[in-house]
Enzyme design. Structure first.
Site, PDB file in Angstrom:
ATOM      1  N   HIS A   1       5.491   8.485   1.336  1.00 31.40           N
ATOM      2  CA  HIS A   1       6.189   7.354   1.948  1.00 31.40           C
ATOM      3  C   HIS A   1       6.105   6.134   1.028  1.00 31.40           C
ATOM      4  O   HIS A   1       7.090   5.417   0.850  1.00 31.40           O
ATOM      5  CB  HIS A   1       5.572   7.012   3.307  1.00 31.40           C
ATOM      6  CG  HIS A   1       5.981   7.926   4.401  1.00 31.40           C
ATOM      7  ND1 HIS A   1       5.443   9.177   4.570  1.00 31.40           N
ATOM      8  CD2 HIS A   1       6.875   7.755   5.411  1.00 31.40           C
ATOM      9  CE1 HIS A   1       5.979   9.744   5.633  1.00 31.40           C
ATOM     10  NE2 HIS A   1       6.849   8.915   6.159  1.00 31.40           N
TER      11      HIS A   1
ATOM     12  N   HIS B   1      -3.238   8.291   5.528  1.00 30.80           N
ATOM     13  CA  HIS B   1      -3.600   8.130   4.120  1.00 30.80           C
ATOM     14  C   HIS B   1      -4.756   7.165   3.950  1.00 30.80           C
ATOM     15  O   HIS B   1      -4.981   6.286   4.787  1.00 30.80           O
ATOM     16  CB  HIS B   1      -2.412   7.591   3.315  1.00 30.80           C
ATOM     17  CG  HIS B   1      -1.296   8.570   3.181  1.00 30.80           C
ATOM     18  ND1 HIS B   1      -1.323   9.606   2.287  1.00 30.80           N
ATOM     19  CD2 HIS B   1      -0.115   8.675   3.833  1.00 30.80           C
ATOM     20  CE1 HIS B   1      -0.213  10.310   2.393  1.00 30.80           C
ATOM     21  NE2 HIS B   1       0.546   9.765   3.332  1.00 30.80           N
TER      22      HIS B   1
END
Length: 180
Positions: A101, A143
Protein backbone atom coordinates in the site's frame (compact mmCIF):
# COMPACT_ATOMS: atom_id res chain seq x y z
CA UNK A 1 -46.54 -12.51 -17.88
CA UNK A 2 -46.67 -14.48 -14.66
CA UNK A 3 -49.64 -13.75 -12.47
CA UNK A 4 -48.00 -15.23 -9.39
CA UNK A 5 -44.27 -14.31 -9.50
CA UNK A 6 -41.89 -15.97 -7.06
CA UNK A 7 -40.25 -14.19 -4.16
CA UNK A 8 -36.84 -14.55 -5.86
CA UNK A 9 -38.23 -13.15 -9.09
CA UNK A 10 -39.59 -10.09 -7.31
CA UNK A 11 -36.36 -9.66 -5.32
CA UNK A 12 -34.25 -9.97 -8.48
CA UNK A 13 -36.44 -7.49 -10.38
CA UNK A 14 -36.27 -5.08 -7.45
CA UNK A 15 -32.48 -5.36 -7.23
CA UNK A 16 -32.20 -4.79 -10.98
CA UNK A 17 -34.40 -1.69 -10.74
CA UNK A 18 -32.30 -0.34 -7.84
CA UNK A 19 -29.12 -1.09 -9.80
CA UNK A 20 -30.37 0.81 -12.86
CA UNK A 21 -31.60 3.74 -10.78
CA UNK A 22 -28.38 3.98 -8.74
CA UNK A 23 -26.18 3.60 -11.81
CA UNK A 24 -28.03 6.45 -13.54
CA UNK A 25 -27.72 8.64 -10.43
CA UNK A 26 -23.99 7.92 -10.13
CA UNK A 27 -23.32 8.52 -13.83
CA UNK A 28 -22.28 12.09 -13.10
CA UNK A 29 -19.64 12.03 -15.87
CA UNK A 30 -21.90 10.35 -18.45
CA UNK A 31 -21.83 13.27 -20.90
CA UNK A 32 -20.37 16.75 -21.16
CA UNK A 33 -23.48 18.44 -19.77
CA UNK A 34 -23.69 16.08 -16.76
CA UNK A 35 -23.07 17.54 -13.31
CA UNK A 36 -19.41 16.41 -13.40
CA UNK A 37 -19.07 16.40 -17.16
CA UNK A 38 -16.01 18.63 -16.94
CA UNK A 39 -14.09 15.67 -15.48
CA UNK A 40 -14.52 13.66 -18.72
CA UNK A 41 -11.19 14.83 -20.20
CA UNK A 42 -9.41 12.94 -17.39
CA UNK A 43 -10.92 9.76 -18.87
CA UNK A 44 -9.42 10.50 -22.23
CA UNK A 45 -9.42 8.89 -25.62
CA UNK A 46 -6.66 11.18 -26.87
CA UNK A 47 -3.22 9.74 -27.57
CA UNK A 48 -1.73 11.79 -24.73
CA UNK A 49 -4.40 10.64 -22.28
CA UNK A 50 -3.98 7.03 -23.32
CA UNK A 51 -0.22 7.39 -22.92
CA UNK A 52 -0.57 8.57 -19.33
CA UNK A 53 -3.17 5.94 -18.41
CA UNK A 54 -1.21 3.07 -19.99
CA UNK A 55 1.96 4.15 -18.22
CA UNK A 56 0.06 4.36 -14.94
CA UNK A 57 -1.18 0.81 -15.53
CA UNK A 58 2.38 -0.28 -16.31
CA UNK A 59 3.58 1.43 -13.12
CA UNK A 60 0.99 -0.39 -11.00
CA UNK A 61 1.86 -3.78 -12.52
CA UNK A 62 5.57 -3.03 -12.02
CA UNK A 63 4.84 -2.21 -8.38
CA UNK A 64 3.01 -5.49 -7.81
CA UNK A 65 5.90 -7.46 -9.31
CA UNK A 66 8.65 -5.62 -7.40
CA UNK A 67 6.80 -5.74 -4.07
CA UNK A 68 6.09 -9.45 -4.59
CA UNK A 69 9.76 -10.15 -5.29
CA UNK A 70 10.98 -8.21 -2.25
CA UNK A 71 8.38 -9.86 0.01
CA UNK A 72 9.38 -13.31 -1.29
CA UNK A 73 13.07 -12.60 -0.63
CA UNK A 74 12.72 -10.91 2.78
CA UNK A 75 9.80 -13.01 4.11
CA UNK A 76 9.17 -10.83 7.15
CA UNK A 77 6.05 -11.95 9.00
CA UNK A 78 3.28 -9.51 9.74
CA UNK A 79 3.23 -7.98 13.23
CA UNK A 80 2.24 -10.40 15.99
CA UNK A 81 -0.73 -8.21 16.93
CA UNK A 82 -2.13 -8.39 13.36
CA UNK A 83 -5.59 -9.95 13.26
CA UNK A 84 -7.51 -10.91 10.15
CA UNK A 85 -10.82 -9.88 11.66
CA UNK A 86 -12.10 -7.41 9.09
CA UNK A 87 -15.28 -8.29 7.22
CA UNK A 88 -15.07 -9.14 3.50
CA UNK A 89 -11.28 -8.88 3.24
CA UNK A 90 -8.60 -11.35 2.33
CA UNK A 91 -4.86 -11.37 2.49
CA UNK A 92 -2.86 -12.08 -0.64
CA UNK A 93 0.28 -12.87 1.31
CA UNK A 94 1.59 -13.47 4.81
CA UNK A 95 4.51 -11.08 4.59
CA UNK A 96 4.71 -7.48 5.64
CA UNK A 97 7.96 -6.07 4.21
CA UNK A 98 7.56 -3.79 2.34
CA UNK A 99 4.05 -2.39 2.57
CA UNK A 100 2.59 -2.63 -0.92
CA UNK A 101 0.00 0.00 0.00
CA UNK A 102 2.83 2.40 0.88
CA UNK A 103 4.81 1.66 -2.30
CA UNK A 104 1.76 2.22 -4.49
CA UNK A 105 0.70 5.34 -2.60
CA UNK A 106 4.14 6.92 -2.91
CA UNK A 107 4.54 5.94 -6.55
CA UNK A 108 1.01 7.07 -7.47
CA UNK A 109 1.48 10.36 -5.62
CA UNK A 110 4.64 11.10 -7.61
CA UNK A 111 2.92 10.02 -10.82
CA UNK A 112 -0.10 12.25 -10.19
CA UNK A 113 2.03 15.22 -9.18
CA UNK A 114 4.19 14.84 -12.29
CA UNK A 115 1.49 14.20 -14.88
CA UNK A 116 -1.59 16.07 -13.74
CA UNK A 117 -1.64 19.82 -13.44
CA UNK A 118 -2.81 20.27 -9.90
CA UNK A 119 -3.30 23.42 -7.90
CA UNK A 120 -1.24 23.73 -4.71
CA UNK A 121 -4.10 22.67 -2.36
CA UNK A 122 -4.67 19.52 -4.43
CA UNK A 123 -0.96 18.74 -4.40
CA UNK A 124 -1.05 18.90 -0.60
CA UNK A 125 -4.08 16.59 -0.55
CA UNK A 126 -2.29 14.03 -2.75
CA UNK A 127 0.69 14.01 -0.38
CA UNK A 128 -1.61 13.83 2.65
CA UNK A 129 -3.51 10.93 1.05
CA UNK A 130 -0.27 8.97 0.46
CA UNK A 131 0.88 9.61 4.03
CA UNK A 132 -2.45 8.54 5.50
CA UNK A 133 -2.49 5.35 3.43
CA UNK A 134 0.84 4.32 4.95
CA UNK A 135 -0.10 5.42 8.44
CA UNK A 136 -3.36 3.47 8.24
CA UNK A 137 -1.42 0.25 7.59
CA UNK A 138 0.39 0.67 10.92
CA UNK A 139 -2.83 1.67 12.71
CA UNK A 140 -4.55 -1.48 11.41
CA UNK A 141 -1.67 -3.60 12.69
CA UNK A 142 -0.95 -4.95 9.20
CA UNK A 143 2.59 -3.51 9.06
CA UNK A 144 5.46 -2.35 11.19
CA UNK A 145 6.61 1.26 10.85
CA UNK A 146 9.74 0.16 8.97
CA UNK A 147 7.59 -1.75 6.43
CA UNK A 148 5.76 1.47 5.61
CA UNK A 149 8.82 3.74 5.65
CA UNK A 150 10.70 1.39 3.30
CA UNK A 151 7.51 1.11 1.19
CA UNK A 152 7.42 4.89 0.77
CA UNK A 153 11.12 4.91 -0.13
CA UNK A 154 10.67 2.04 -2.60
CA UNK A 155 7.60 3.64 -4.22
CA UNK A 156 9.40 6.96 -4.56
CA UNK A 157 12.26 5.30 -6.43
CA UNK A 158 9.94 3.05 -8.44
CA UNK A 159 8.57 6.17 -10.08
CA UNK A 160 12.09 6.92 -11.37
CA UNK A 161 12.07 3.49 -13.01
CA UNK A 162 8.64 4.22 -14.52
CA UNK A 163 10.05 7.39 -16.06
CA UNK A 164 12.96 5.42 -17.55
CA UNK A 165 10.58 2.76 -18.95
CA UNK A 166 8.00 5.34 -20.09
CA UNK A 167 6.07 4.23 -23.17
CA UNK A 168 5.86 7.10 -25.67
CA UNK A 169 2.95 7.60 -28.12
CA UNK A 170 5.16 6.39 -30.99
CA UNK A 171 6.02 3.23 -29.07
CA UNK A 172 2.37 2.77 -28.14
CA UNK A 173 1.23 3.10 -31.75
CA UNK A 174 3.83 0.63 -33.00
CA UNK A 175 2.85 -1.82 -30.25
CA UNK A 176 -0.85 -1.43 -31.06
CA UNK A 177 -0.09 -1.84 -34.78
CA UNK A 178 1.66 -5.13 -34.06
CA UNK A 179 -1.33 -6.37 -32.06
CA UNK A 180 -3.77 -5.82 -34.92
Amino acid sequence: MKLNPSFFGIAFSSLLAIDLWLSKRLGVCACEDSSWGSVRPLISDSVAGQEVMLNLLMALVLDLVLVGVVKAVVRRRRPSHNRMDMFATFSVDRYSFPSGHATRAAMCARFLLAHLVLAAPLRVLVLLWATLVGFSRVLLGRHNVTDVVFGFFMGYWQYNLVEILWLSPVMLQSTMGQLH
